[in-house]
Motif scaffolding. Structure first.
Motif, PDB file in Angstrom:
ATOM      1  N   LYS A   1      63.821  44.733 130.911  1.00  0.00           N
ATOM      2  CA  LYS A   1      65.037  45.543 130.874  1.00  0.00           C
ATOM      3  C   LYS A   1      66.274  44.650 130.761  1.00  0.00           C
ATOM      4  O   LYS A   1      67.253  44.998 130.102  1.00  0.00           O
ATOM      5  CB  LYS A   1      65.122  46.416 132.127  1.00  0.00           C
ATOM      6  N   GLU A   2      66.222  43.507 131.408  1.00  0.00           N
ATOM      7  CA  GLU A   2      67.345  42.568 131.336  1.00  0.00           C
ATOM      8  C   GLU A   2      67.495  42.008 129.926  1.00  0.00           C
ATOM      9  O   GLU A   2      68.611  41.853 129.421  1.00  0.00           O
ATOM     10  CB  GLU A   2      67.132  41.425 132.335  1.00  0.00           C
TER      11      GLU A   2
ATOM     12  N   ARG B   1      69.007  44.783 127.835  1.00  0.00           N
ATOM     13  CA  ARG B   1      70.426  44.957 128.170  1.00  0.00           C
ATOM     14  C   ARG B   1      71.271  43.838 127.556  1.00  0.00           C
ATOM     15  O   ARG B   1      72.364  44.080 127.036  1.00  0.00           O
ATOM     16  CB  ARG B   1      70.613  44.971 129.687  1.00  0.00           C
TER      17      ARG B   1
ATOM     18  N   SER C   1      68.420  35.780 125.948  1.00  0.00           N
ATOM     19  CA  SER C   1      69.607  35.176 126.563  1.00  0.00           C
ATOM     20  C   SER C   1      69.868  33.785 125.992  1.00  0.00           C
ATOM     21  O   SER C   1      71.015  33.425 125.696  1.00  0.00           O
ATOM     22  CB  SER C   1      69.434  35.092 128.082  1.00  0.00           C
TER      23      SER C   1
END
Length: 233
Positions: A118-119, A122, A161
């Motif tokens: 989920k991170e 997001r 990321s």
């Protein structure tokens, strides 16, 4: 086309068809996809870009892995959907929508995550919103697709990321807009890209021609332009 038909019989072969292949089994793949309304190209037995796109659209609709590779699961779904088809017959001239009588179409394609947390999702949505919130929806999906394409490339880091915060990779990181709260549209764009929609055409980079000054980015092979962004290899 007898050999191709045997190849398609459920449980007979684990052979995988993919882009670049050619032969009777590709001819049959094109005919089956055409019969249910997914393929409108030439029936030529060559697994080119149109056949690849039609295959991915079919996989997307039936919640299969969207990779353009026609393996046992995709073959079985397509065989069931076209079970009554005669290979020598043309598809009906007027068909409102794909008549998938043997396999009930899904009303809603599930949101597959391909192992992303989920991170991760997001974070990609934040990048999409920061970089393309003023773009048409297709342009937002294209930006998400670029990040996912980088994730699968050996040239880039192995997490969303790390890709997004790679030095000089995204303007939104440099100017701080990456921390803006993404809206639902941006999140939906990420899920569409995860599920296999890639409007960028497999791009690894994109840039705004009105503001880009780097000779390097201008020198990349260009694929297409969507809104204010040019997508490149």
């Amino acid at each position: 086309m007898v050999e191709a038909s045997k190849e398609w019989a459920p449980g007979v072969s684990n052979r995988i068809y993919r882009k670049g292949d050619r032969g009777g089994y590709v001819w049959e793949l094109q005919r089956r996809l055409q019969f249910i309304g997914y393929y409108a190209g030439k029936i030529d037995g060559q697994f080119g870009s149109q056949t690849d796109r039609a295959t991915r659209d079919f996989q997307y609709r039936f919640a299969l892995k969207v990779d353009g590779r026609v393996g046992p699961k995709t073959k079985l779904k397509l065989w069931k959907a076209t079970r009554g088809m005669k290979l020598g017959a043309k598809a009906p001239a007027k068909r409102r929508k794909p008549a998938l009588t043997e396999v009930k179409p899904m009303r809603k394609v599930p949101e597959h995550t391909k192992g992303l947390s989920k991170e991760d999702i997001r974070m990609i949505a934040q990048a999409v919103y920061a970089e393309a919130r003023g773009e048409r929806y297709v342009g937002q999906v294209a930006v998400a697709a670029v990040i996912l394409n980088r994730l699968e490339s050996e040239k880039f880091p192995n997490s969303p990321s790390a890709i997004i915060f790679q030095p000089l990779a995204f303007e939104a990181v440099a100017d701080g807009q990456i921390w803006l709260q993404p809206n639902q549209r941006s999140k939906k764009a990420v899920y569409d890209a995860i599920n296999g929609w890639d409007p960028s055409g497999g791009a690894l980079y994109y840039f705004n021609p009105d503001t880009a000054t780097s000779d390097w980015i201008w020198g990349r092979p260009q694929i297409k332009r969507i809104g204010k962004h040019i997508f490149t290899k």
